[in-house]
Motif scaffolding. Structure first.
Motif, PDB file in Angstrom:
ATOM      1  N   LEU A 211      -3.947   2.966 -14.798  1.00 25.06           N
ATOM      2  CA  LEU A 211      -3.885   1.507 -14.815  1.00 25.06           C
ATOM      3  C   LEU A 211      -3.426   0.971 -16.158  1.00 25.06           C
ATOM      4  O   LEU A 211      -2.699  -0.024 -16.231  1.00 25.06           O
ATOM      5  CB  LEU A 211      -5.252   0.926 -14.451  1.00 25.06           C
ATOM      6  CG  LEU A 211      -5.693   1.111 -12.995  1.00 25.06           C
ATOM      7  CD1 LEU A 211      -7.109   0.602 -12.791  1.00 25.06           C
ATOM      8  CD2 LEU A 211      -4.741   0.392 -12.060  1.00 25.06           C
ATOM      9  N   GLU A 212      -3.837   1.617 -17.245  1.00 28.81           N
ATOM     10  CA  GLU A 212      -3.390   1.177 -18.572  1.00 28.81           C
ATOM     11  C   GLU A 212      -1.889   1.361 -18.730  1.00 28.81           C
ATOM     12  O   GLU A 212      -1.198   0.481 -19.281  1.00 28.81           O
ATOM     13  CB  GLU A 212      -4.142   1.956 -19.659  1.00 28.81           C
ATOM     14  CG  GLU A 212      -5.614   1.545 -19.786  1.00 28.81           C
ATOM     15  CD  GLU A 212      -6.350   2.414 -20.794  1.00 28.81           C
ATOM     16  OE1 GLU A 212      -5.773   3.437 -21.247  1.00 28.81           O
ATOM     17  OE2 GLU A 212      -7.520   2.075 -21.137  1.00 28.81           O
ATOM     18  N   LEU A 213      -1.353   2.482 -18.265  1.00 31.41           N
ATOM     19  CA  LEU A 213       0.086   2.698 -18.344  1.00 31.41           C
ATOM     20  C   LEU A 213       0.845   1.729 -17.444  1.00 31.41           C
ATOM     21  O   LEU A 213       1.907   1.215 -17.822  1.00 31.41           O
ATOM     22  CB  LEU A 213       0.412   4.148 -17.955  1.00 31.41           C
ATOM     23  CG  LEU A 213      -0.046   5.222 -18.940  1.00 31.41           C
ATOM     24  CD1 LEU A 213       0.169   6.605 -18.354  1.00 31.41           C
ATOM     25  CD2 LEU A 213       0.700   5.093 -20.267  1.00 31.41           C
ATOM     26  N   LEU A 214       0.303   1.459 -16.262  1.00 29.61           N
ATOM     27  CA  LEU A 214       0.940   0.491 -15.367  1.00 29.61           C
ATOM     28  C   LEU A 214       0.941  -0.895 -15.996  1.00 29.61           C
ATOM     29  O   LEU A 214       1.961  -1.608 -15.964  1.00 29.61           O
ATOM     30  CB  LEU A 214       0.198   0.457 -14.030  1.00 29.61           C
ATOM     31  CG  LEU A 214       0.638  -0.634 -13.042  1.00 29.61           C
ATOM     32  CD1 LEU A 214       2.087  -0.433 -12.635  1.00 29.61           C
ATOM     33  CD2 LEU A 214      -0.268  -0.650 -11.812  1.00 29.61           C
ATOM     34  N   ASN A 215      -0.168  -1.287 -16.586  1.00 28.40           N
ATOM     35  CA  ASN A 215      -0.263  -2.601 -17.216  1.00 28.40           C
ATOM     36  C   ASN A 215       0.731  -2.732 -18.364  1.00 28.40           C
ATOM     37  O   ASN A 215       1.403  -3.759 -18.517  1.00 28.40           O
ATOM     38  CB  ASN A 215      -1.687  -2.837 -17.711  1.00 28.40           C
ATOM     39  CG  ASN A 215      -1.913  -4.271 -18.161  1.00 28.40           C
ATOM     40  OD1 ASN A 215      -1.735  -5.206 -17.406  1.00 28.40           O
ATOM     41  ND2 ASN A 215      -2.312  -4.440 -19.412  1.00 28.40           N
ATOM     42  N   ALA A 216       0.845  -1.676 -19.184  1.00 26.38           N
ATOM     43  CA  ALA A 216       1.796  -1.706 -20.298  1.00 26.38           C
ATOM     44  C   ALA A 216       3.232  -1.821 -19.791  1.00 26.38           C
ATOM     45  O   ALA A 216       4.061  -2.518 -20.389  1.00 26.38           O
ATOM     46  CB  ALA A 216       1.625  -0.455 -21.158  1.00 26.38           C
TER      47      ALA A 216
ATOM     48  N   PHE B 101      -3.179  10.754  -3.586  1.00 26.69           N
ATOM     49  CA  PHE B 101      -3.300   9.503  -4.326  1.00 26.69           C
ATOM     50  C   PHE B 101      -2.985   8.335  -3.387  1.00 26.69           C
ATOM     51  O   PHE B 101      -1.925   8.315  -2.759  1.00 26.69           O
ATOM     52  CB  PHE B 101      -2.316   9.546  -5.499  1.00 26.69           C
ATOM     53  CG  PHE B 101      -2.428   8.391  -6.449  1.00 26.69           C
ATOM     54  CD1 PHE B 101      -3.650   8.006  -6.964  1.00 26.69           C
ATOM     55  CD2 PHE B 101      -1.299   7.696  -6.852  1.00 26.69           C
ATOM     56  CE1 PHE B 101      -3.746   6.952  -7.847  1.00 26.69           C
ATOM     57  CE2 PHE B 101      -1.372   6.645  -7.739  1.00 26.69           C
ATOM     58  CZ  PHE B 101      -2.607   6.271  -8.241  1.00 26.69           C
ATOM     59  N   ALA B 102      -3.899   7.384  -3.255  1.00 27.40           N
ATOM     60  CA  ALA B 102      -3.694   6.219  -2.391  1.00 27.40           C
ATOM     61  C   ALA B 102      -3.881   4.945  -3.197  1.00 27.40           C
ATOM     62  O   ALA B 102      -4.662   4.905  -4.152  1.00 27.40           O
ATOM     63  CB  ALA B 102      -4.684   6.244  -1.224  1.00 27.40           C
ATOM     64  N   LEU B 103      -3.142   3.904  -2.827  1.00 32.55           N
ATOM     65  CA  LEU B 103      -3.240   2.643  -3.546  1.00 32.55           C
ATOM     66  C   LEU B 103      -3.095   1.470  -2.589  1.00 32.55           C
ATOM     67  O   LEU B 103      -2.454   1.567  -1.546  1.00 32.55           O
ATOM     68  CB  LEU B 103      -2.181   2.563  -4.648  1.00 32.55           C
ATOM     69  CG  LEU B 103      -0.719   2.623  -4.217  1.00 32.55           C
ATOM     70  CD1 LEU B 103      -0.083   1.242  -4.320  1.00 32.55           C
ATOM     71  CD2 LEU B 103       0.058   3.600  -5.085  1.00 32.55           C
ATOM     72  N   LEU B 104      -3.695   0.362  -2.970  1.00 29.44           N
ATOM     73  CA  LEU B 104      -3.645  -0.883  -2.212  1.00 29.44           C
ATOM     74  C   LEU B 104      -3.580  -2.010  -3.221  1.00 29.44           C
ATOM     75  O   LEU B 104      -4.333  -2.013  -4.201  1.00 29.44           O
ATOM     76  CB  LEU B 104      -4.897  -1.027  -1.333  1.00 29.44           C
ATOM     77  CG  LEU B 104      -5.046  -2.319  -0.530  1.00 29.44           C
ATOM     78  CD1 LEU B 104      -3.990  -2.387   0.563  1.00 29.44           C
ATOM     79  CD2 LEU B 104      -6.449  -2.413   0.072  1.00 29.44           C
ATOM     80  N   GLY B 105      -2.655  -2.955  -3.038  1.00 28.62           N
ATOM     81  CA  GLY B 105      -2.510  -3.999  -4.037  1.00 28.62           C
ATOM     82  C   GLY B 105      -1.931  -5.288  -3.508  1.00 28.62           C
ATOM     83  O   GLY B 105      -1.470  -5.382  -2.370  1.00 28.62           O
TER      84      GLY B 105
ATOM     85  N   TYR C 276       0.858  -1.173   0.000  1.00 24.26           N
ATOM     86  CA  TYR C 276       0.000   0.000   0.000  1.00 24.26           C
ATOM     87  C   TYR C 276       0.895   1.225   0.000  1.00 24.26           C
ATOM     88  O   TYR C 276       2.087   1.146   0.315  1.00 24.26           O
ATOM     89  CB  TYR C 276      -0.952   0.022   1.209  1.00 24.26           C
ATOM     90  CG  TYR C 276      -0.276  -0.029   2.551  1.00 24.26           C
ATOM     91  CD1 TYR C 276       0.212   1.130   3.160  1.00 24.26           C
ATOM     92  CD2 TYR C 276      -0.131  -1.228   3.234  1.00 24.26           C
ATOM     93  CE1 TYR C 276       0.835   1.091   4.391  1.00 24.26           C
ATOM     94  CE2 TYR C 276       0.485  -1.286   4.473  1.00 24.26           C
ATOM     95  CZ  TYR C 276       0.965  -0.125   5.047  1.00 24.26           C
ATOM     96  OH  TYR C 276       1.580  -0.171   6.265  1.00 24.26           O
ATOM     97  N   ASP C 277       0.327   2.351  -0.373  1.00 22.11           N
ATOM     98  CA  ASP C 277       1.126   3.574  -0.447  1.00 22.11           C
ATOM     99  C   ASP C 277       0.193   4.772  -0.489  1.00 22.11           C
ATOM    100  O   ASP C 277      -0.977   4.649  -0.864  1.00 22.11           O
ATOM    101  CB  ASP C 277       2.012   3.568  -1.691  1.00 22.11           C
ATOM    102  CG  ASP C 277       3.339   4.280  -1.453  1.00 22.11           C
ATOM    103  OD1 ASP C 277       3.410   5.067  -0.494  1.00 22.11           O
ATOM    104  OD2 ASP C 277       4.293   4.047  -2.217  1.00 22.11           O
ATOM    105  N   VAL C 278       0.707   5.905  -0.085  1.00 21.08           N
ATOM    106  CA  VAL C 278      -0.026   7.169  -0.143  1.00 21.08           C
ATOM    107  C   VAL C 278       0.910   8.246  -0.685  1.00 21.08           C
ATOM    108  O   VAL C 278       2.035   8.385  -0.202  1.00 21.08           O
ATOM    109  CB  VAL C 278      -0.560   7.588   1.242  1.00 21.08           C
ATOM    110  CG1 VAL C 278      -1.158   8.988   1.184  1.00 21.08           C
ATOM    111  CG2 VAL C 278      -1.598   6.593   1.734  1.00 21.08           C
TER     112      VAL C 278
ATOM    113  N   LEU D 287      -7.045   1.775  -6.696  1.00 20.38           N
ATOM    114  CA  LEU D 287      -6.610   3.166  -6.647  1.00 20.38           C
ATOM    115  C   LEU D 287      -7.713   4.030  -6.057  1.00 20.38           C
ATOM    116  O   LEU D 287      -8.894   3.784  -6.291  1.00 20.38           O
ATOM    117  CB  LEU D 287      -6.259   3.676  -8.048  1.00 20.38           C
ATOM    118  CG  LEU D 287      -5.218   2.874  -8.831  1.00 20.38           C
ATOM    119  CD1 LEU D 287      -4.982   3.530 -10.188  1.00 20.38           C
ATOM    120  CD2 LEU D 287      -3.921   2.771  -8.069  1.00 20.38           C
ATOM    121  N   ALA D 288      -7.325   5.021  -5.306  1.00 25.63           N
ATOM    122  CA  ALA D 288      -8.289   5.957  -4.727  1.00 25.63           C
ATOM    123  C   ALA D 288      -7.614   7.308  -4.561  1.00 25.63           C
ATOM    124  O   ALA D 288      -6.383   7.411  -4.584  1.00 25.63           O
ATOM    125  CB  ALA D 288      -8.804   5.455  -3.382  1.00 25.63           C
TER     126      ALA D 288
END
Length: 316
Positions: A151-156, A113-117, A100-102, A172-173
């Motif tokens: 997400l598209e750029l991350l996936n690529a 920007f916050a993320l959890l994965g 996770y990150d903020v 993502l949030a």
């Protein structure tokens, strides 16, 4: 003059020093056995010192990698409280695929920007990929308003890499402080389908119908008596308000005495609370929230619901 015996301390390809033995001239010279024992001690001491130095270097590298791969300390943003915890499943594997990150905004009115994965797999290989994802999203966090593009750029980026193919789940949030007033920007939550909540979000009804449902359920007109008793077999939740939870239904004590049965729910933009008593009182409350609920708002809703259920007239 004294007697001197020097033996090198061999390491991994490089000498780590020398063992120097001194003996007073009045004593006899070193025997061949003594010199052999000195060389043996020097060889073992050199190997131990070299291994210790190598271990210290590897430990330092490991600590640097751990600091980079472990979830960071969360940054608190004015108006938004973030909390997180990370606990490894095994002592031998402190890092893995959960992350996770903020990323705070540049100013207090900007978007945080916050993320959890979670990355498939575990251990070091999964942790390396989490680091790659976190670094990529750190570079893209200025585009926080366009989640699909991020997400598209991350996936690529992940697909362009070499090595074994792994997949990752990422949420993502963003959070932004909204100042009250006519110029405050609005968030369109109608684009989010409530069906994302499964059975909890797919029912379209009205307050009157919801009251009829709660009343019919509690009065035993929907289920057999044994089924209703099982549904109302509750366990304490540990909350200060005395709330208990059964099979899909909770009970709460009323300030006027007795309990009521019902449930609460929330979704981006909305929050509901409803319930009924065994004496036939029932009430439902729904509020529009922008952009989401808070503990204070939930407390106010529960207080309003309890006031309605404690009124002299049946709730409507």
């Amino acid at each position: 003059m004294g007697l001197v015996s020097v033996a090198p301390l061999p390491g991994h390809g490089v000498s780590v020093g020398a063992l120097v033995l001194l003996r007073h001239a009045e004593h006899p010279a070193f025997t061949e056995r003594e010199e052999g024992l000195g060389r043996l001690f020097a060889a073992r001491a050199g190997a131990a010192m070299s291994a210790a130095r190598l271990y210290a270097e590897q430990h330092a590298i490991t600590q640097v990698l751990l600091r980079e791969l472990l979830p960071p300390k969360l940054v608190q943003v004015r108006g938004v409280e973030f909390a997180g915890g990370y606990r490894a499943s095994e002592d031998a594997e402190q890092i893995g695929g959960d992350f996770y990150d903020v990323h705070p905004a540049a100013d207090e009115d900007g978007e945080t920007f916050a993320l959890l994965g979670d990355v498939s797999g575990k251990g070091l290989e999964a942790a390396v990929l989490t680091g790659k994802i976190r670094n990529t999203l750190h570079a893209l966090h200025t585009m926080a308003g366009n989640y699909q593009q991020v997400l598209e750029l991350l996936n690529a980026t992940l697909l362009s890499g070499s090595g074994p193919m792994r997949f990752a789940t990422v949420v993502l949030a963003s959070a932004r402080r909204v100042r009250p007033g006519e110029d405050a920007s609005l968030k369109d939550i109608t684009a989010i389908s409530p069906t994302a909540g499964g059975a909890a979000g797919e029912m379209i009804s009205s307050g009157r119908d919801l009251n009829r449902f709660f009343d019919a359920l509690i009065q035993g007109r929907l289920l057999y008596p044994a089924e209703l008793r099982e549904m109302q077999r509750t366990r304490p939740t540990g909350s200060d308000d005395g709330r208990r939870y059964g099979l899909g239904m909770e009970s709460r004590p009323l300030p006027c005495g007795g309990v009521y049965w019902g449930h609460t729910g929330d979704f981006p933009g909305f929050e509901t609370a409803g319930g009924a008593t065994a004496q036939g009182r029932r009430a439902s409350i729904m509020v529009n929230l922008g952009p989401g609920s808070s503990d204070a708002q939930s407390d106010d809703m529960r207080a309003a619901l309890e006031t309605a259920l404690c009124a002299d007239r049946p709730g409507t």
